[in-house]
Scaffold this motif. Structure first.
Motif, short mmCIF file in Angstrom:
data_model
loop_
_atom_site.label_atom_id
_atom_site.label_comp_id
_atom_site.label_asym_id
_atom_site.label_seq_id
_atom_site.Cartn_x
_atom_site.Cartn_y
_atom_site.Cartn_z
N LEU A 87 0.83 -1.21 0.00
CA LEU A 87 0.00 0.00 0.00
C LEU A 87 0.87 1.26 0.00
O LEU A 87 0.54 2.25 -0.66
CB LEU A 87 -0.92 0.00 1.22
N GLY A 88 1.97 1.22 0.75
CA GLY A 88 2.88 2.36 0.76
C GLY A 88 3.48 2.62 -0.60
O GLY A 88 3.60 3.78 -1.03
N SER A 149 6.80 2.11 7.65
CA SER A 149 8.19 1.81 7.34
C SER A 149 8.54 2.23 5.92
O SER A 149 9.63 2.74 5.67
CB SER A 149 8.44 0.31 7.51
N PHE A 150 7.60 2.05 5.00
CA PHE A 150 7.89 2.39 3.61
C PHE A 150 7.83 3.89 3.35
O PHE A 150 8.75 4.46 2.74
CB PHE A 150 6.91 1.68 2.67
N HIS A 153 9.67 5.70 7.14
CA HIS A 153 10.70 5.07 7.97
C HIS A 153 10.29 5.09 9.44
O HIS A 153 11.08 5.39 10.34
CB HIS A 153 12.04 5.76 7.77
N ALA A 154 9.03 4.76 9.67
CA ALA A 154 8.46 4.83 11.03
C ALA A 154 7.67 3.57 11.34
O ALA A 154 6.55 3.62 11.82
CB ALA A 154 7.58 6.06 11.15
N GLY A 155 8.27 2.42 11.08
CA GLY A 155 7.55 1.17 11.32
C GLY A 155 7.67 0.65 12.74
O GLY A 155 6.89 -0.23 13.14
N GLY A 156 8.62 1.16 13.51
CA GLY A 156 8.85 0.63 14.85
C GLY A 156 7.73 0.85 15.84
O GLY A 156 7.29 -0.09 16.50
N PRO A 157 7.22 2.08 16.01
CA PRO A 157 6.17 2.31 17.00
C PRO A 157 4.92 1.44 16.85
O PRO A 157 4.43 0.91 17.84
CB PRO A 157 5.88 3.80 16.84
#
Length: 256
Positions: A87-88, A149-150, A153-157
């Motif tokens: 989707l990203g 993440s894509f 760059h914020a896939g961690g939270p």
């Protein structure tokens, strides 16, 4: 041609911070990597330079944490994460990364503050049971993780929002996180190539920074392996909170 010394004065600390994160020390440190690197090059180029380095860090992390992971969590979360990446890729030109940072940051701030309120507020000392596996929640948060993440760059939270309440053993949690993001970063290579972000110049710069990647990753793992659960979980929630505040401020600042 490689950049000058002023570039490396920023790039080397950025790689070290991301390496500590890959070793298991939480998303907050890693979120500083691309912004620091973006002080020397464009944000798009910074992300492209960092991706091959992340892949190498993932290999090191997979070896360091090879005996620790939760199979059930991975099976529940990986399919949604892959959908989120797709989707990203499909909407990368339509959805500003700043909006995603703002949304993820706001939700994660609430999540982390709720934890600290429960731990240190009026109900401190009342045990909170670990949450069981929840397929619907796992799919939702993993899709947000893959998407974030894509595009930002914020896939961690989002991963932490689902994973931390499971109260896995610290080593098991870290090993699961390592495997999860190793798969995501590997899958992201194809769309990054398709978008033209991994050219020969950026790959050469990435290669020049690679020696610092395994050292920082091993250092992060060494620290986490020595943390007890009653230290590990407050530390990880604090890292989630700091990461969320950074995302929220970045997103709000650009939109404002």
């Amino acid at each position: 041609m490689l950049p000058d010394a002023s570039f490396y004065a920023l790039a080397i600390p950025a790689v070290i911070l991301v390496g500590l994160t890959k070793g298991g020390m939480g998303e907050a440190l890693g979120l500083m990597g691309v912004p620091i690197l973006a002080m020397a090059v464009s944000p798009v180029q910074a992300a492209a330079i960092m991706l091959p380095i992340l892949i190498v860090m993932d290999w090191v992390s997979l070896w360091l944490w090879r005996h620790f992971y939760d199979r059930r969590t991975l099976l529940l979360m990986l399919p949604g994460a892959l959908i989120g990446i797709a989707l990203g890729w499909a909407t990368s030109a339509a959805v500003p990364a700043e909006v995603m940072r703002l949304v993820i940051g706001a939700v994660t701030i609430w999540f982390a503050l709720r934890y600290f309120y429960n731990r240190f507020g009026p109900l401190a000392g009342v045990p909170v049971e670990a949450k069981g596996q929840r397929p619907v929640a796992a799919t939702f948060w993993s899709m947000l993780s893959g998407y974030g993440s894509f595009v930002a760059h914020a896939g961690g939270p989002p991963f932490q929002i689902y994973g931390l309440p499971l109260k896995l053993d610290p080593r098991t949690y870290t090993g699961t996180s390592v495997r999860f993001f190793a798969v995501l970063n590997f899958v992201k290579l194809l769309p990054y190539f398709a978008l033209g972000q991994l050219d020969s110049t950026n790959l050469a710069i990435s290669a020049s920074l690679l020696p610092f990647a395994p050292l920082a990753t091993v250092a992060g793992a060494w620290i986490i392996r020595r943390m007890k659960p009653d230290v590990f979980y407050p530390f990880m929630y604090l890292m989630a909170l700091l990461a969320a505040i950074k995302l929220f401020i970045d997103g709000l600042g650009v939109i404002w």
